[in-house]
Design an enzyme around this catalytic site. Structure first.
Site, PDB file in Angstrom:
ATOM      1  CG  PHE A   1     -16.627  19.171 -12.804  1.00 19.74           C
ATOM      2  CD1 PHE A   1     -17.425  19.710 -12.071  1.00 19.74           C
ATOM      3  CD2 PHE A   1     -15.409  20.046 -12.669  1.00 19.74           C
ATOM      4  CE1 PHE A   1     -17.414  20.936 -11.562  1.00 19.74           C
ATOM      5  CE2 PHE A   1     -15.260  21.118 -11.827  1.00 19.74           C
ATOM      6  CZ  PHE A   1     -16.129  21.582 -11.308  1.00 19.74           C
TER       7      PHE A   1
ATOM      8  CB  SER B   1      -9.992  13.988  -3.238  1.00 19.45           C
ATOM      9  OG  SER B   1     -11.201  14.169  -3.400  1.00 19.45           O
TER      10      SER B   1
ATOM     11  CB  SER C   1      -6.194  24.313  -2.921  1.00 21.66           C
ATOM     12  OG  SER C   1      -7.082  23.674  -3.899  1.00 21.66           O
TER      13      SER C   1
ATOM     14  N   GLY D   1      -2.533  27.102  -4.278  1.00 20.42           N
ATOM     15  CA  GLY D   1      -3.814  27.090  -4.927  1.00 20.42           C
ATOM     16  C   GLY D   1      -4.013  27.332  -6.389  1.00 20.42           C
TER      17      GLY D   1
END
Length: 373
Positions: A147, A190, A85, A333
């Protein structure tokens, strides 16, 4: 990219790995605490750690543990790794550059640029700003049960690790679910927000978000170790292996180095190294990538809810207050087998980036605290 909404480093316990002596690019007692914290992460179970700090006195690096649990090869200060991220800060930087150029507004709606894409969510009220600070209410596609089964379990990952998923497919997964809240009324992390943000970049510019990041950020800053791999499943050299226990911290350890980065897209596909991340965040907070007005927008935060981080989330940028009163800006991340953190001081003059090559142990925050406090 993360499956859930947490923004801080890995949790739980990991396999024991032999502690390798830290490799130092520069010496000095000022980093002794950081070095100890790096070693402690490996003692707690992280296979290996690489970290690089940069300040007005120069650059300092340390490694501990192993990059390959089979051969015992050590981690390298030059390791390239998946940054997850942290990609989001690069995406937000490009969108803010486009705003500075008058090509879009942070108050433009998703419906304006991508009509019908977020059906079931109110795209007329979801703005670019709300994508970037996670106040859109758009469901996080990585929280979808199917997922999760396909990509976050050992059997599912084995079958699907090389799947190629388009951004539209990722957004469609999110659209199967109701919004988490009405746009602008709350905050929730999100990954879908940044997949949509990447799609907005492409619609505005006519080029992929990856090519715009490369042209606008990577090339000007000479980030030689930084890339957006697209469909390439391997890591460039030098690099270490990446390991995961998936949802069972006491279970077997899996080598997850090779995977399709399309499962993360513009929410987290990027590869970099610690020196490049230091350079990027130092340049960003130092005002070299954005005009003052856009940097101020980026640093305008909302409260981070549901995580241990007591700070705030801006536009692809987190503010984190440390125990000693220092505040750092950056992002962390996580993606299969890789947990990373990159932060810098508000003036961009002191930066730290680090990576764990296992995703179930260690506390990156402790390393940050020791470096800046």
């Amino acid at each position: 990219m993360r499956r859930r909404t947490t923004l801080v480093g890995a949790t739980a316990l990991l396999l024991s790995a032999a502690l390798a002596a830290p490799a130092l690019a520069a010496s000095g007692d000022g980093h002794a605490g950081t070095r100890e914290a790096v070693e402690a992460a490996v003692a707690a179970g992280v296979p290996g750690v690489t970290a690089t700090a940069r300040d007005t006195h120069g650059t300092w690096s340390a490694t501990a543990g192993v990059g390959d649990v089979r051969t015992g090869a050590p981690r390298s200060i030059a390791d390239r790794y998946r940054v997850g991220s942290i990609t989001k800060t690069f995406v937000a930087t490009v969108l803010l550059q486009l705003e500075a150029e008058g090509r879009l507004s942070l108050d433009d709606t998703v419906e304006k640029w991508l009509p019908g894409v977020v059906h079931g969510h109110d795209g007329r009220r979801i703005t670019v700003r709300r994508l970037l600070n996670h106040t859109s209410g758009i469901y996080n596609y990585t929280s979808d049960a199917d997922f999760g089964r396909d990509y976050f379990t050992p059997d599912g990952f084995r079958r699907h690790r090389y799947d190629t998923l388009t951004p539209a497919r990722l957004v469609a997964i999110a659209m199967r679910h109701e919004p988490d809240f009405a746009p602008g009324t709350s905050w929730k992390y999100s990954n879908t927000n940044y997949v949509v943000a990447g799609m907005v970049i492409e619609k505005v510019t006519g080029h992929t978000y990856a090519s715009e990041i490369t042209r606008r950020v990577i090339d000007p800053l000479h980030l030689r170790a930084t890339s957006l791999p697209g469909t390439r499943t391997g890591l460039p050299h030098p690099s270490s292996r990446a390991y995961s226990k998936f949802t069972d911290p006491t279970g077997p350890t899996y080598d997850v180095t090779a995977l399709s980065p399309t499962i993360a897209s513009s929410a987290g596909e990027m590869i970099s190294d610690s020196a490049d991340l230091d350079r990027f965040y130092g340049a960003l907070l130092g005002g070299k990538l954005l005009p003052a007005r856009q940097l101020k927008e980026m640093k305008t935060t909302v409260a981070i809810k549901g995580t241990p981080n007591p700070g705030g989330y801006g536009l692809g940028l987190m503010e984190t207050p440390l125990g000693c009163g220092v505040r750092v800006w950056g992002h962390d991340g996580g993606i299969h087998g890789s947990v990373s953190t990159a932060v810098t001081t508000e003036d961009g003059r002191h930066s730290l980036a680090l990576n764990f090559n296992g995703d179930w142990a260690g506390d990156a925050r402790k390393i940050v605290e020791r470096e800046f406090c």
